[in-house]
Design an enzyme around this catalytic site. Sequence first.
Site, PDB file in Angstrom:
ATOM      1  CD  GLN A  21       1.162   6.010  -0.777  1.00 49.53           C
ATOM      2  OE1 GLN A  21       1.738   5.373  -1.475  1.00 49.53           O
ATOM      3  NE2 GLN A  21       0.260   5.710   0.168  1.00 49.53           N
ATOM      4  CE1 TYR A  56      -3.681   0.034   5.817  1.00 45.74           C
ATOM      5  CE2 TYR A  56      -4.193  -0.209   3.322  1.00 45.74           C
ATOM      6  CZ  TYR A  56      -3.191   0.153   4.686  1.00 45.74           C
ATOM      7  OH  TYR A  56      -1.731   0.287   4.273  1.00 45.74           O
ATOM      8  CG  HIS A 115       1.330   0.841  -2.224  1.00 44.72           C
ATOM      9  ND1 HIS A 115       0.697  -0.427  -1.936  1.00 44.72           N
ATOM     10  CD2 HIS A 115       0.956   1.733  -1.241  1.00 44.72           C
ATOM     11  CE1 HIS A 115      -0.005  -0.292  -0.759  1.00 44.72           C
ATOM     12  NE2 HIS A 115       0.033   0.966  -0.358  1.00 44.72           N
ATOM     13  CE1 TYR A 151      13.338 -12.177   2.255  1.00 50.65           C
ATOM     14  CE2 TYR A 151      13.474 -12.117  -0.311  1.00 50.65           C
ATOM     15  CZ  TYR A 151      13.875 -12.396   1.242  1.00 50.65           C
ATOM     16  OH  TYR A 151      15.185 -12.758   1.243  1.00 50.65           O
TER      17      TYR A 151
END
Length: 383
Positions: free
Chosen positions: A93, A272, A158, A261
């Site tokens: 990514q 997954y 990520h 958070y």
Amino acid sequence: MLRHVLLPAMLGVTLVTAVPLSAAEVERYDSASGAVTVREVVGGLEHPWGLAFLPGGERMLVTERPGRLRVVRLDGELSEPLEGVPEVHARGQGGLLDVRLSPDFAKDRLVYLSYAEAGEGGQSGTAVGRGRLAEDLSRLEDFEVIFRQAPKLSSGMHYGSRMDFDPEGHLFIALGENNQRPTAQDLDKHQGKVVRLYPDGQVPDDNPFVGQAGARPEIWSYGHRNPQGAALNPWTGRFWLNEHGPRGGDGVNIPEAGKNYGWPLATHGIDYSRQPISEAKGQTFEGTEAPHYVWEVSPGVSGMAFYDANRFPIWQRSLFIGALVDQSLIRLQLDGDKVVGDERLLKDMGARIRDVRLGPDGYLYLLTDASKGRLLQVGLDDQ
């Protein structure tokens, strides 16, 4: 659904193969807002990731994940890759990611880039730097790195990387946890954090963890998983972000100073593998903030933009978010900060939408994530 194509495609001559906007096919898709029009500005981009309009509204900077930064004109002209762009870690990514202009761009011509940077042992992390855009738009000059995620822990996943400036000129950078879940709770690491900096990379004295032993002073908020969209709310001046959950639990947050958070202690998703997240205590957990808005089924959220233009009045007070998995453009209708409607646009277009920006002309501009990605202009018909 796709109803009809209005204009025939015509040949255009540009710097690189492209179709001029005025001659592009115009597609229409039904929606509750009316017929949504889509025009291709340029195609053939390799996994485009971020875009930023230059002053005047006729040109944009567009990043391609393999490491290229280009200038695109609204008439479809596409530049050669700019020189002076940093070397990026284009694996998984990672690569060249977000782009933002300095709040004082008219004076300093500074362009901010976020990207994956290689480290030791095959690991990598997010870095942010800035360089001065040459007057002839051919290169970035004197590029300097102003922030490096530490430590470098990513094996290709990520990175987060979305950025924006608040009205006081602070730079917010949303960082992924590199698929190392517990690090999002570790204040001695940048993983899974939003950081807040001055434009030159210095740390503001009023950041919440300045002076706290064992905490990195750049941190603004923590407990994030993988933020993929960020934008400044034009009505409140507050920084909003969206982030991927695992299997389920994508959400929108409004990060506040020093708050947690939740990830991975609190999540609406599962792994997954369809097993529970091993660290999770439930959808909520004491001492953490619940998502401002959450999707139980993950659309795969990405870039986002608030709509405060006058061109399409029915879209005012909306937050638009791209969706990679759902392959749609999400329109969240807002009443103040409260989400009161969730509409999915362009599902029949069949494209992974990577970034969404509001243009100076009141149209939305989207990047599609593909080996032959496109930059699209999106509006409403007959408005």
